[in-house]
Design an enzyme around this catalytic site. Sequence first.
Site, PDB file in Angstrom:
ATOM      1  N   SER A 152     -11.972  -4.436  -2.617  1.00 45.35           N
ATOM      2  CA  SER A 152     -11.609  -5.038  -1.338  1.00 45.35           C
ATOM      3  C   SER A 152     -12.869  -5.189  -0.501  1.00 45.35           C
ATOM      4  O   SER A 152     -13.802  -4.393  -0.612  1.00 45.35           O
ATOM      5  CB  SER A 152     -10.599  -4.160  -0.590  1.00 45.35           C
ATOM      6  OG  SER A 152     -10.398  -4.640   0.736  1.00 45.35           O
ATOM      7  N   TYR A 165      -8.880   3.635   2.249  1.00 47.42           N
ATOM      8  CA  TYR A 165      -8.797   2.452   1.396  1.00 47.42           C
ATOM      9  C   TYR A 165     -10.194   1.955   1.005  1.00 47.42           C
ATOM     10  O   TYR A 165     -10.463   1.632  -0.154  1.00 47.42           O
ATOM     11  CB  TYR A 165      -8.024   1.378   2.154  1.00 47.42           C
ATOM     12  CG  TYR A 165      -7.714   0.118   1.392  1.00 47.42           C
ATOM     13  CD1 TYR A 165      -6.884   0.129   0.279  1.00 47.42           C
ATOM     14  CD2 TYR A 165      -8.230  -1.107   1.818  1.00 47.42           C
ATOM     15  CE1 TYR A 165      -6.583  -1.051  -0.402  1.00 47.42           C
ATOM     16  CE2 TYR A 165      -7.931  -2.280   1.141  1.00 47.42           C
ATOM     17  CZ  TYR A 165      -7.112  -2.242   0.034  1.00 47.42           C
ATOM     18  OH  TYR A 165      -6.817  -3.406  -0.627  1.00 47.42           O
ATOM     19  N   LYS A 169     -11.746   1.768  -2.757  1.00 49.75           N
ATOM     20  CA  LYS A 169     -12.080   0.464  -3.319  1.00 49.75           C
ATOM     21  C   LYS A 169     -13.563   0.352  -3.662  1.00 49.75           C
ATOM     22  O   LYS A 169     -13.928  -0.346  -4.622  1.00 49.75           O
ATOM     23  CB  LYS A 169     -11.667  -0.639  -2.355  1.00 49.75           C
ATOM     24  CG  LYS A 169     -10.159  -0.854  -2.272  1.00 49.75           C
ATOM     25  CD  LYS A 169      -9.567  -1.141  -3.654  1.00 49.75           C
ATOM     26  CE  LYS A 169      -8.148  -1.655  -3.594  1.00 49.75           C
ATOM     27  NZ  LYS A 169      -7.594  -1.892  -4.944  1.00 49.75           N
TER      28      LYS A 169
END
Length: 305
Positions: A152, A165, A169
């Site tokens: 991401s 997150y 990622k």
Amino acid sequence: MGVLDGKVVLVTGGGRGIGRECALLAAREGAKVVVNDLGASLTGADAGGEHPAEEVAAEICKAGGEGIANLQSISDMASVKQMVEQALDVFGGLHAVINPAGILRDGMFHKMSEDDWDAVIEVHLRGAFNVCRATVEHFRNQQDGAYVLFTSTTGLIGNIGQANYGAAKLGVAGLSRIIAMEGQSKNVRSNIIAPFAWTRMVASIPVKDEASAQRVERFRTGMRADQVAQLTVALAAPGAAQITGQIFAARGNEVVLFSQPRPVQSVAAAEGWTPSSLIDQAFPKIASFTTDLGSSASVFNYDPF
């Protein structure tokens, strides 16, 4: 003839969003597809008996393809090994893994709970490890295998409120790079994609100001999951054998190849450095080469193609 004729593909998170589009396209391109989806909510909680993987597998079969459902979690290694066994038992092989499965537990880092940190790391980073580790020996032995993992821009560039997150990622990026390096001699490839697409993850982004409202609207109107699937399936196909260890983004009809970290500037002192000389001499020399703290929205600040 499709680009995946004769291949067997495992698609995690294949019941919704990007995973669903990848599973459907892989089948249209000739693959036999194991559609994995736990059927959980966006945060990873039980969604109350929903089984989207079964719906996608049924849609594949109705269209004349071959698909089977798997309802297990990629965060559990034993479950992932069963997915692999299912592919081998039912379809007689496995040649590619597409791994967009994920959850979100957003929040400012100074307010983030251990549970929210652990849950996101468990699904995204541990899940990527699980699907790769459970399949890599099989791929190496048959000297044929492709991973398409998902990163991401939150990890590559950064976004406020997504420390868990982003960490997961960016970890996937490091994992993919090493798998590609170690697998090169055995024809085992690994690439990653940072997707831009309107999914339930993007739909959950809080709209706090006009800038974020415009960003979300660009996702909704200009960037679709099926566009991400085109790049994903291409990278899983034998025809992309020369592409490995790379980082891509799929944004509308635009495919972006990312640079990877390399030195941009250095300073040296024959007599060595002290904290004071670093502050007074070294840091001023490298200041113009440092990376700003802009989010991914500041980098991709133009309308999608």
